[in-house]
Write an enzyme that holds these catalytic residues in place. Structure first.
Site, PDB file in Angstrom:
ATOM      1  N   SER A  73       1.155  -1.044   0.030  1.00 28.19           N
ATOM      2  CA  SER A  73       0.562   0.154  -0.022  1.00 28.19           C
ATOM      3  C   SER A  73       1.244   1.228   0.404  1.00 28.19           C
ATOM      4  CB  SER A  73      -1.321   0.081   0.963  1.00 28.19           C
ATOM      5  OG  SER A  73      -1.364  -1.545   1.095  1.00 28.19           O
ATOM      6  N   CYS A  97      -7.286   1.586   1.628  1.00 28.42           N
ATOM      7  CA  CYS A  97      -8.369   1.547   1.561  1.00 28.42           C
ATOM      8  C   CYS A  97      -7.865   1.046   0.099  1.00 28.42           C
ATOM      9  CB  CYS A  97      -9.624   2.356   0.467  1.00 28.42           C
ATOM     10  SG  CYS A  97     -11.110   1.046  -0.104  1.00 28.42           S
TER      11      CYS A  97
END
Lengths: 613, 379
Positions: free
Chosen positions: A326, A389
């Site tokens: 991420s 997310c």
């Protein structure tokens, strides 16, 4: 045939002829006599004189090796020093019986088999009047024992030589590299003249990269020595030019903070000053004591290092290639904004999973396993970065497509070597359809685009690349080649700047806002870092599924469970309003980003506030 | 004509003397080059192996020359001279000739190199001998008889000086003058040429005084023992270490990199160091005997009314004696340093081949004299 002309006065002609022949013979005999007399005087009469010239006053050309340049950190702390070390050498020409002398020497000082082997190898390469080293690092007692017996050991020499010493060996092992004894392959490549009298050469890292600058210029002297090789007087001397001293951007306090924060975990920390591209810390853990290599590491020590499951000789910071996870998201967000595919206001529905049109497979968000649902019914960019997310970036990746993703990510330094001034850097992988066709001879599948969008799949980065990308973010597109070297002999040096990355000011600000939320937001993935913080930090967490970092690592069943845990990653820069440090951290099998994020806090605290160290 | 086996065989004395010198050369080169070859080529026998190949080529060319009647050389002397001059020009063309240490003296020929100046020496001897027979009267009694060979000599000298190869220049000039002198050219002709040469040298010396300094530097090599005098001082030390019996074959210390490239022009220094004064004298005696025998062959040829054979013998004598004297003189510091080989001994293919060819020519002349003692020249 020409006519033979009869002589008019044959008798007279014949007399002249005979007289001349006799004259010529007398001349030849005379010359011969001159030679004989000369040889007699040289070889018999002046024999003593010439034997003396030859034996007692032997003229030797001795190399004067230059002093190797020192290496300092940015605060002037010495990182690589030269210390006197005593060497036992043998001059073959002056030793009456080499084997007997070697036996004698072994009785006086311990000489290992590998020392002997290296000695014999060198013996054939050096000229008979040159000293061949047998033992390094003599203790004071050993020196004394040799001195006492010196009178009966002609041709045995004890010399002081400056030897490389790393005062903080393990702390800077991967940042500095080390020197080692010149091996046979290097002998062929190095300048024979420049390295006469030099036993060591940079093998890895900065020591190797800046070998030419650190080495200096060899000098020489003509000396008259006696039959035992003792120098009687120096006839002519050309002083060597010492190598230049290097000052590095590295900061020993920051380096120490990173090593302390890592503790005994495996991983890498890279910190860069975004204003200059200077590398403030370069850590790969575990490290090793570089001093072991200076004089030829023992085979026991070497196999211990080589066979360790933790691969301490592997420089994770520039050779380790990991999925960025991420941590790629802020850069993906920049790509989305710059391409116009998303705006700060646009949102994506987040049920906790994502589906490609016409495909039944569900691509899950990491939060689904924890909460059973998505982050929120609709997620905007700020939330997508702050809470990491996946669904938001799956959607962005699909719409961006892999090849445009390549175009937007490439300027941050992914997929190519950063060009840092050290050795054996690896390039990582920034996938594209073309890359997959060339590397794997396969077409690109749409699902792979989604994985790439959250830094998984084929994408691989080195911690150095991740730090460089963070630095580009922090400086709003100012691209700098990362470098360790700050100054040569006090003269500042810097690599030429690279073409800057042009992007809209508000887009940078938008991404910064999301990264600020990661640390300072109520629901940020690294909000625990904000406790007691005295400045504003932008960060991004990351988790990478283990694919096996080192192909040469040995498979060990007992360790499997621990070594299958996820890698924890974290990137950060601070202070947000005017960043002076950008860091990238990976903790191997740390479980998650919470293993890595506190290290960033420790490193940045030290740099900004001068804590610890 | 009765040709017994003994009569057609070459003169054993002369052949054995030549062979003895070749053996001395092989031993000296092997010993002098062993450390150098090991260091530079990782093969201690590198130069020995090459020298053996040169030796085989040299002896083979000697056998060929021995089978050719002297009449052939007499007839084709001027062709050889042209070939020699052409080669001397060829070696000066950049890209063809190979330059070593500032002198352009070598023509690369596959794995070997050819030194045209060696070849020129022999061609000059054959040409001059033939010329002096053809123009015997002119040579002895007229100016142009003397001037024509002088013009040829001047051309060769000029080419050799451009290379530059002063050693070969000295030998070629000395040999030509010696042959003309022995052929009976009037003495005042020589005086005139000598005066002219001395005058030219004087002009050269006055215009560029550094030449004198360079020329006389050899008289005191110890003034600068690490630079210009280095090779010579090391050579003198080699001689000096020898004493009566030498340090023993293979025991030279000077060849261990003190005397640079000891196997080439300074091979005799190593021989003198290893075998001492007696070893050096033995080699000098071999040369003296060889030269004496060649002169004797020349004398027999004169008596057999074969002046061409005689002149060739005198020329060969002058080359052998001249080169041996200069080489031995240089290595012992009697003469300024010049790159001249020691006949039959030094490392160097062309020199070895030319020496063997000249010796074979003398052997053939001797054989013909013995077979036809009254008349060597066939009408």
């Amino acid at each position: 045939m020409p006519q033979y002309i009869a002589l008019k006065d044959p008798l007279r002609e014949s007399r002249i002829y005979s007289a001349r022949t006799i004259g010529a013979i007398i001349l030849v005999v005379g010359l011969l006599a001159v030679i004989v007399v000369r040889y007699h005087s040289l070889q018999i009469t002046e024999y003593e004189n010439y034997r003396t010239q030859s034996d007692r006053n032997r003229i030797q050309l001795q190399p004067l090796p230059p002093k190797r340049g020192l290496i300092y950190d940015r605060n002037g702390v010495l990182l690589a020093d030269n210390r006197p070390s005593y060497i036992l050498s043998v001059v073959r020409e002056q030793v009456p019986d080499l084997e007997a002398t070697l036996v004698e020497l072994q009785a006086l000082v311990p000489v290992s088999d590998s020392d002997l082997e290296k000695f014999h190898k060198k013996l054939t390469r050096r000229r008979p009047y040159e000293a061949v080293p047998l033992r390094f690092r003599l203790t004071e007692e050993e020196q004394a024992r040799l001195a006492v017996n010196r009178y009966r050991l002609p041709g045995v020499v004890v010399d002081a030589q400056l030897l490389r010493h790393y005062p903080h060996g393990e702390l800077f092992s991967h940042a500095l590299g080390y020197v080692g004894r010149i091996n046979e392959r290097e002998v062929l490549m190095l300048d024979e003249t420049q390295y006469r009298g030099t036993f060591h050469v940079g093998k890895v890292g900065v020591e190797k990269y800046y070998e030419d600058i650190l080495h200096g210029e060899v000098g020489y002297q003509n000396v008259e020595s006696n039959a035992h090789g003792r120098v009687l007087r120096v006839l002519e001397r050309h002083a060597p030019t010492p190598g230049a001293d290097l000052t590095l951007h590295l900061d020993i306090r920051v380096q120490q903070a990173a090593v302390d924060a890592l503790g005994d975990r495996r991983g890498a920390v890279v910190a860069i000053d975004p204003l200059t591209g200077g590398v403030l810390a370069l850590v790969s853990a575990p490290g090793f004591d570089t001093n072991l290599f200076v004089n030829g590491i023992s085979s026991v020590d070497y196999s211990a290092l080589r066979d360790s499951l933790d691969v301490p000789l592997f420089n994770r910071a520039i050779q380790g290639q990991y999925p960025p996870g991420s941590t790629i998201k802020p850069i993906m967000a920049m790509a989305g904004l710059e391409s116009g595919l998303v705006t700060p206001e646009s949102t994506v529905a987040d049920p906790g999973w994502y589906k490609l049109p016409g495909d039944r497979r569900k691509y899950r968000d990491w939060i689904l396993r924890i909460r059973g649902t998505g982050h929120a019914p609709r997620v905007d960019m700020n939330m997508a970065i702050a809470q990491s997310c996946d669904v938001y970036f799956y959607d962005l990746a699909r719409r961006l497509t892999i090849d445009r993703m390549y175009e937007y990510l490439h300027p941050y330094g992914f997929g190519t070597r950063t060009g840092i001034d050290t050795t054996s850097e690896r390039p990582g992988i920034l996938p594209s359809t073309r890359w997959k066709r060339e590397a794997m001879a396969q077409p690109w599948y749409p699902g792979e685009t989604l994985s790439a969008g959250i830094g998984q799949g084929y994408m691989l980065v080195t911690p150095m690349q991740l730090a460089v990308a963070t630095s580009v973010l922090a400086s709003k597109g100012q691209r700098k080649t990362p470098h360790l070297l700050q100054a040569i002999d006090g003269q500042p040096v810097a690599p030429p700047p690279l073409e800057p990355l042009i992007a809209k000011q508000e887009n940078w600000q938008e991404v910064y806002k999301g990264m600020r939320e990661v640390v300072h937001g109520k629901r940020g993935t690294a909000k625990y870092l904000a406790k007691g913080i005295e400045y504003e930090m932008a960060g991004k967490t990351g988790t990478a599924q283990v694919i096996g970092i080192a192909q040469n690592a040995v498979y060990n069943e007992d360790e499997v469970a621990e070594r299958h845990r996820h890698h924890g990653l974290f990137i950060a820069f601070a202070p947000i309003e005017a960043p002076t440090i950008a860091v990238a951290i990976i903790v191997e099998n740390g479980g998650g980003s919470s293993a890595a994020a506190p290290i960033a806090r420790a490193v940045i605290d030290t740099w900004l506030l001068g804590e610890a160290g | 004509m009765s040709t017994s086996r003994a009569a057609t065989a070459p003169d054993a004395t002369l052949a054995l003397l030549g062979l003895a010198l070749l053996v001395v050369g092989l031993v000296a080169i092997s010993s002098a080059s062993i450390e150098y070859a090991d260091w530079h080529y990782q093969n201690p026998w590198f130069h020995t192996q090459r020298h053996i190949i040169y030796l085989m080529i040299a002896i083979a060319s000697g056998v060929v020359v021995y089978r050719v009647p002297p009449q052939f050389w007499f007839d084709t002397g001027w062709i050889w001279l042209f070939v020699a001059l052409a080669l001397l020009i060829l070696v000066l063309i950049p890209g063809i000739g190979r330059e070593v240490n500032g002198s352009q003296r070598w023509l690369p020929l596959g794995p070997f190199t050819l030194q045209p100046s060696e070849f020129a020496k022999m061609a000059m001897v054959i040409y001059l001998a033939g010329y002096m027979v053809r123009r015997e009267h002119e040579v002895r009694h007229q100016w142009q008889g003397f001037l024509k060979p002088m013009a040829v000599l001047f051309a060769a000298t000029l080419l050799l000086m451009i290379e530059p190869d002063f050693g070969a220049t000295v030998i070629v000039v000395a040999t030509a003058f010696g042959m003309l002198f022995l052929a009976g050219v009037k003495l005042w002709n020589f005086m005139l040429v000598l005066t002219g040469a001395l005058g030219a040298m004087l002009v050269l010396v006055i215009s560029e005084p550094y030449r004198v300094k360079r020329l006389t530097a050899y008289t005191d090599p110890w003034a600068d023992p690490y630079d210009t005098g280095f090779q010579l001082t090391q050579s003198l030390i080699a001689f000096g270490r020898g004493e009566w019996l030498g340090v023993g074959l293979g025991n030279s210390v000077q060849k261990l990199f003190y005397l640079p490239e000891a196997h080439t022009d300074f091979v005799f220094s190593i021989w003198a160091e290893e075998t001492g004064f007696l070893g050096a004298m033995a080699v000098i005696a071999l040369y003296a005997a060889l030269i004496g025998r060649v002169l004797w062959v020349g004398r027999q040829a004169i008596l057999a009314e074969n002046p061409f054979g005689a002149y060739v013998c005198y020329g060969v004598t002058l080359i052998f004696a001249g080169q041996a004297f200069v080489n031995m003189g240089v290595s012992s510091g009697l003469l300024p340093t010049k790159g001249l080989t020691l006949p039959f001994v030094s490392y160097g293919g062309t020199s070895l081949i030319v020496c063997c060819a000249m010796l074979a020519l003398v052997l053939r002349i001797d054989r013909d004299t013995r077979l036809n003692p009254r008349k060597g020249r066939r009408k």
